[in-house]
Design a protein around this motif. Structure first.
Motif, PDB file in Angstrom:
ATOM      1  N   SER A  41      53.287  35.633  33.759  1.00  0.00           N
ATOM      2  CA  SER A  41      51.812  35.101  33.814  1.00  0.00           C
ATOM      3  C   SER A  41      51.858  33.709  34.552  1.00  0.00           C
ATOM      4  O   SER A  41      50.714  33.479  34.939  1.00  0.00           O
ATOM      5  N   GLY A  42      52.925  33.068  34.447  1.00  0.00           N
ATOM      6  CA  GLY A  42      53.050  31.618  35.124  1.00  0.00           C
ATOM      7  C   GLY A  42      53.439  31.752  36.537  1.00  0.00           C
ATOM      8  O   GLY A  42      53.778  30.710  37.252  1.00  0.00           O
ATOM      9  N   SER A  43      53.372  32.772  37.373  1.00  0.00           N
ATOM     10  CA  SER A  43      54.236  33.363  38.539  1.00  0.00           C
ATOM     11  C   SER A  43      53.162  32.340  39.579  1.00  0.00           C
ATOM     12  O   SER A  43      52.039  32.324  39.646  1.00  0.00           O
ATOM     13  N   LEU A  44      53.962  31.701  40.432  1.00  0.00           N
ATOM     14  CA  LEU A  44      53.165  30.892  41.396  1.00  0.00           C
ATOM     15  C   LEU A  44      52.428  31.930  42.589  1.00  0.00           C
ATOM     16  O   LEU A  44      51.539  31.698  43.220  1.00  0.00           O
ATOM     17  N   GLY A  45      53.002  33.075  42.565  1.00  0.00           N
ATOM     18  CA  GLY A  45      52.483  34.180  43.331  1.00  0.00           C
ATOM     19  C   GLY A  45      51.199  34.560  42.799  1.00  0.00           C
ATOM     20  O   GLY A  45      50.216  34.924  43.652  1.00  0.00           O
ATOM     21  N   LEU A  46      51.102  34.858  41.429  1.00  0.00           N
ATOM     22  CA  LEU A  46      49.695  35.013  40.850  1.00  0.00           C
ATOM     23  C   LEU A  46      48.856  33.959  41.018  1.00  0.00           C
ATOM     24  O   LEU A  46      47.439  34.127  41.515  1.00  0.00           O
ATOM     25  N   ALA A  47      49.172  32.536  41.032  1.00  0.00           N
ATOM     26  CA  ALA A  47      48.263  31.519  41.273  1.00  0.00           C
ATOM     27  C   ALA A  47      47.827  31.468  42.807  1.00  0.00           C
ATOM     28  O   ALA A  47      46.472  31.189  42.978  1.00  0.00           O
ATOM     29  N   ALA A  49      47.495  33.984  44.547  1.00  0.00           N
ATOM     30  CA  ALA A  49      46.520  35.268  44.634  1.00  0.00           C
ATOM     31  C   ALA A  49      45.250  34.736  44.268  1.00  0.00           C
ATOM     32  O   ALA A  49      44.087  34.954  44.898  1.00  0.00           O
ATOM     33  N   ARG A  50      45.118  34.377  43.234  1.00  0.00           N
ATOM     34  CA  ARG A  50      43.913  33.722  42.502  1.00  0.00           C
ATOM     35  C   ARG A  50      42.953  32.622  43.368  1.00  0.00           C
ATOM     36  O   ARG A  50      41.886  32.645  43.614  1.00  0.00           O
ATOM     37  N   GLU A  51      43.933  31.693  43.990  1.00  0.00           N
ATOM     38  CA  GLU A  51      43.425  30.901  44.790  1.00  0.00           C
ATOM     39  C   GLU A  51      42.812  31.376  46.112  1.00  0.00           C
ATOM     40  O   GLU A  51      41.693  30.939  46.757  1.00  0.00           O
ATOM     41  N   ASN A  52      43.283  32.505  46.342  1.00  0.00           N
ATOM     42  CA  ASN A  52      42.794  33.259  47.758  1.00  0.00           C
ATOM     43  C   ASN A  52      41.902  34.594  47.272  1.00  0.00           C
ATOM     44  O   ASN A  52      41.911  35.323  48.262  1.00  0.00           O
ATOM     45  N   GLU A  53      41.358  34.381  46.186  1.00  0.00           N
ATOM     46  CA  GLU A  53      40.326  35.611  45.658  1.00  0.00           C
ATOM     47  C   GLU A  53      41.234  36.953  45.864  1.00  0.00           C
ATOM     48  O   GLU A  53      40.228  37.969  46.266  1.00  0.00           O
ATOM     49  N   ILE A  54      42.259  37.087  45.848  1.00  0.00           N
ATOM     50  CA  ILE A  54      42.830  38.346  45.605  1.00  0.00           C
ATOM     51  C   ILE A  54      43.052  38.642  44.049  1.00  0.00           C
ATOM     52  O   ILE A  54      43.667  38.064  43.414  1.00  0.00           O
ATOM     53  N   PRO A  55      42.569  40.068  43.648  1.00  0.00           N
ATOM     54  CA  PRO A  55      42.571  40.566  42.424  1.00  0.00           C
ATOM     55  C   PRO A  55      44.116  40.516  41.932  1.00  0.00           C
ATOM     56  O   PRO A  55      44.770  40.764  42.450  1.00  0.00           O
ATOM     57  N   THR A  56      44.282  40.048  40.625  1.00  0.00           N
ATOM     58  CA  THR A  56      45.571  39.842  40.111  1.00  0.00           C
ATOM     59  C   THR A  56      45.664  40.805  38.634  1.00  0.00           C
ATOM     60  O   THR A  56      44.566  41.051  38.020  1.00  0.00           O
ATOM     61  N   ARG A  57      46.681  41.109  38.307  1.00  0.00           N
ATOM     62  CA  ARG A  57      47.306  41.668  37.118  1.00  0.00           C
ATOM     63  C   ARG A  57      48.381  41.137  36.577  1.00  0.00           C
ATOM     64  O   ARG A  57      49.455  41.152  37.289  1.00  0.00           O
ATOM     65  N   HIS A  58      48.290  40.567  35.367  1.00  0.00           N
ATOM     66  CA  HIS A  58      49.666  40.475  34.689  1.00  0.00           C
ATOM     67  C   HIS A  58      49.958  41.496  33.607  1.00  0.00           C
ATOM     68  O   HIS A  58      49.106  41.894  32.849  1.00  0.00           O
ATOM     69  N   THR A  81      51.391  48.866  26.192  1.00  0.00           N
ATOM     70  CA  THR A  81      51.614  47.891  27.051  1.00  0.00           C
ATOM     71  C   THR A  81      50.345  46.955  27.424  1.00  0.00           C
ATOM     72  O   THR A  81      49.377  47.457  27.738  1.00  0.00           O
ATOM     73  N   ARG A  82      50.556  45.603  27.176  1.00  0.00           N
ATOM     74  CA  ARG A  82      49.590  44.515  27.243  1.00  0.00           C
ATOM     75  C   ARG A  82      49.459  44.134  29.146  1.00  0.00           C
ATOM     76  O   ARG A  82      50.265  44.116  29.677  1.00  0.00           O
ATOM     77  N   SER A  83      48.252  44.225  29.299  1.00  0.00           N
ATOM     78  CA  SER A  83      47.954  43.805  30.803  1.00  0.00           C
ATOM     79  C   SER A  83      46.715  43.170  30.866  1.00  0.00           C
ATOM     80  O   SER A  83      45.766  43.393  29.977  1.00  0.00           O
ATOM     81  N   THR A  84      46.506  42.126  31.668  1.00  0.00           N
ATOM     82  CA  THR A  84      45.393  41.383  32.075  1.00  0.00           C
ATOM     83  C   THR A  84      44.937  41.918  33.410  1.00  0.00           C
ATOM     84  O   THR A  84      45.728  41.687  34.349  1.00  0.00           O
ATOM     85  N   TRP A  85      43.575  41.766  33.828  1.00  0.00           N
ATOM     86  CA  TRP A  85      42.941  42.025  35.277  1.00  0.00           C
ATOM     87  C   TRP A  85      42.147  41.109  35.480  1.00  0.00           C
ATOM     88  O   TRP A  85      41.289  40.695  34.846  1.00  0.00           O
ATOM     89  N   SER A  86      42.314  40.472  36.666  1.00  0.00           N
ATOM     90  CA  SER A  86      41.206  39.532  37.063  1.00  0.00           C
ATOM     91  C   SER A  86      40.649  39.846  38.552  1.00  0.00           C
ATOM     92  O   SER A  86      41.783  39.946  39.361  1.00  0.00           O
ATOM     93  N   SER A  87      39.684  39.896  38.841  1.00  0.00           N
ATOM     94  CA  SER A  87      39.147  40.240  40.049  1.00  0.00           C
ATOM     95  C   SER A  87      38.568  38.941  40.791  1.00  0.00           C
ATOM     96  O   SER A  87      37.801  39.014  41.945  1.00  0.00           O
ATOM     97  N   ARG A  88      38.803  37.920  40.234  1.00  0.00           N
ATOM     98  CA  ARG A  88      38.289  36.713  40.665  1.00  0.00           C
ATOM     99  C   ARG A  88      39.242  35.545  40.316  1.00  0.00           C
ATOM    100  O   ARG A  88      39.904  35.448  39.484  1.00  0.00           O
ATOM    101  N   PRO A  89      39.154  34.236  41.094  1.00  0.00           N
ATOM    102  CA  PRO A  89      40.291  33.345  40.793  1.00  0.00           C
ATOM    103  C   PRO A  89      39.801  32.670  39.428  1.00  0.00           C
ATOM    104  O   PRO A  89      38.686  32.655  38.848  1.00  0.00           O
TER     105      PRO A  89
END
Length: 91
Positions: A41-47, A49-58, A81-89
């Motif tokens: 969840s603390g991945s710089l890759g996820l950050a 993606a969010r900064e560039n408005e790419i949908p993310t999932r943890h 299995t727990r997951s979270t989905w974000s389609s915006r930053p």
């Protein structure tokens, strides 16, 4: 021809994601990044993606034990299995 829709798996810094994203932004790119998935969840890759408005999932980084009665090399992840989905930053 439609662009290939690509999901990228990241675990830490996301250096491969950054390189792929830059290529995908070129006018003649044949693919687009439509999702970034990580078990960290603390991945710089996820950050990134969010900064560039790419949908993310943890996905939970918790290991999924193999049942003792399993005869297969690996058991599928449980439905809990727990997951979270974000389609915006994140704000």
């Amino acid at each position: 021809m439609p662009k290939l829709r690509v999901g990228v798996l990241v675990s830490h810094n996301g250096s491969n994601l950054r390189a792929l994203h830059l290529v995908s932004l070129q006018i003649d790119a044949q693919f687009e990044i439509v999702a970034v998935i990580s078990n960290n969840s603390g991945s710089l890759g996820l950050a990134y993606a969010r900064e560039n408005e790419i949908p993310t999932r943890h996905l939970s980084g918790k290991p999924h034990p193999i049942p003792t009665n399993s005869t297969t090399p690996s058991a599928p992840c449980s439905s809990s299995t727990r997951s979270t989905w974000s389609s915006r930053p994140a704000i």
